[in-house]
Design an enzyme around this catalytic site. Structure first.
Site, short mmCIF file in Angstrom:
data_model
loop_
_atom_site.label_atom_id
_atom_site.label_comp_id
_atom_site.label_asym_id
_atom_site.label_seq_id
_atom_site.Cartn_x
_atom_site.Cartn_y
_atom_site.Cartn_z
N HIS A 37 0.83 -1.21 0.00
CA HIS A 37 0.00 0.00 0.00
C HIS A 37 0.87 1.26 0.00
O HIS A 37 0.59 2.21 -0.73
CB HIS A 37 -0.94 0.01 1.22
CG HIS A 37 -2.21 -0.71 0.99
ND1 HIS A 37 -2.30 -2.07 0.98
CD2 HIS A 37 -3.47 -0.25 0.78
CE1 HIS A 37 -3.55 -2.43 0.76
NE2 HIS A 37 -4.29 -1.33 0.63
N LYS A 102 -9.32 -8.13 8.68
CA LYS A 102 -9.92 -8.45 9.97
C LYS A 102 -9.69 -7.27 10.91
O LYS A 102 -8.69 -6.56 10.80
CB LYS A 102 -9.35 -9.74 10.56
CG LYS A 102 -7.88 -9.67 10.92
CD LYS A 102 -7.41 -10.98 11.53
CE LYS A 102 -5.93 -10.86 11.91
NZ LYS A 102 -5.42 -12.10 12.48
#
Length: 185
Positions: A37, A102
Site C-alpha cells: 500500500h 480483519k
C-alpha cells in the site's frame, strides 16, 4: 442474509449489503498489505499508474505462505486491517469498491467507505487454509521483492466473507457489541 456476488465488483452490486451479511465472492481480487500500500501511494504521488486497475477492485489484506506443489497459494488468512488505514481512503476515493481483512477500521476509513459506496469485509481469522481452498489461481503482479507481501492477482470462487462496514454506515462491530450488551440487561 447470504449473497453470491461475481465480478465486476461494482458499488451497484454492493449497495444493498448490510453489516452482518455473509457474501461469497467469485472473480478477481488483489492482495496487498501495508508495504505494498505504501508503494502504491508513492506511485500515485509520482503520477505513475498502479499495478492493477483500482476501479471496482477488491483488495484482500493478506500475506500468504508459500504454496505447496499443485496448489495456487499457501495458507491465506487475513491481516489486521488497521495497518492499511493510512492508505485506504485514497484508494477508495480512486474507485476501490471493497477491502477484505480483519479487525476494526478508523473513522477516516469508515467515512471513505460510506462516501464511495464501498464495503469492508472480514475474512475468517485463523482459517487461512480454508481461505486458500477458495483460490483457483494466484499470480504475482507487482513488488515481487516483498515476498509474501507482493501484490497478487487471485481468482477466487465462493470466497467467504462477512460485511463489517456497509455503504450506508452500518458497522457490525458496533452493532454486534450493542446487541450483546442489550441482551445482557
Amino acid at each position: 442474509m447470504e449473497h453470491r456476488i461475481s465480478e465486476p465488483f461494482t458499488t451497484e452490486k454492493f449497495k444493498d449489503l448490510k453489516a452482518g451479511d455473509t457474501v461469497l465472492l467469485t472473480g478477481t481480487i488483489y492482495t496487498a498489505r501495508d508495504a505494498a500500500h505504501k508503494r502504491m501511494l508513492e506511485m500515485l504521488e509520482r503520477g505513475e499508474s498502479l499495478p492493477f486497475d483500482i476501479k471496482n477492485a477488491v483488495i484482500y489484506y493478506v500475506g500468504p505462505t508459500p504454496e505447496k506443489p499443485g496448489n495456487p497459494i499457501g495458507s491465506a488468512g487475513p491481516t489486521t486491517s488497521y495497518r492499511m488505514d493510512a492508505y485506504a481512503p485514497a484508494l477508495l476515493d480512486l474507485g476501490e469498491t471493497a477491502m477484505i481483512g480483519k479487525g476494526q477500521r478508523s473513522q477516516e476509513v469508515k467515512e471513505a467507505v460510506q462516501r464511495n459506496g464501498a464495503v469492508y469485509f472480514a475474512a475468517i481469522g485463523g482459517a487461512g487454509a480454508l481461505m486458500a481452498q477458495r483460490v483457483c489461481q494466484s499470480q504475482i503482479i507487482a513488488f515481487e521483492d516483498l515476498g509474501a507481501e507482493a501484490v497478487r492477482r487471485l481468482e477466487v470462487k465462493e470466497f467467504p466473507v462477512t460485511v463489517v462496514l456497509d455503504s450506508c454506515g452500518g458497522d457490525l462491530y458496533q452493532e454486534g457489541r450493542a446487541a450483546y450488551l442489550e441482551s445482557r440487561k
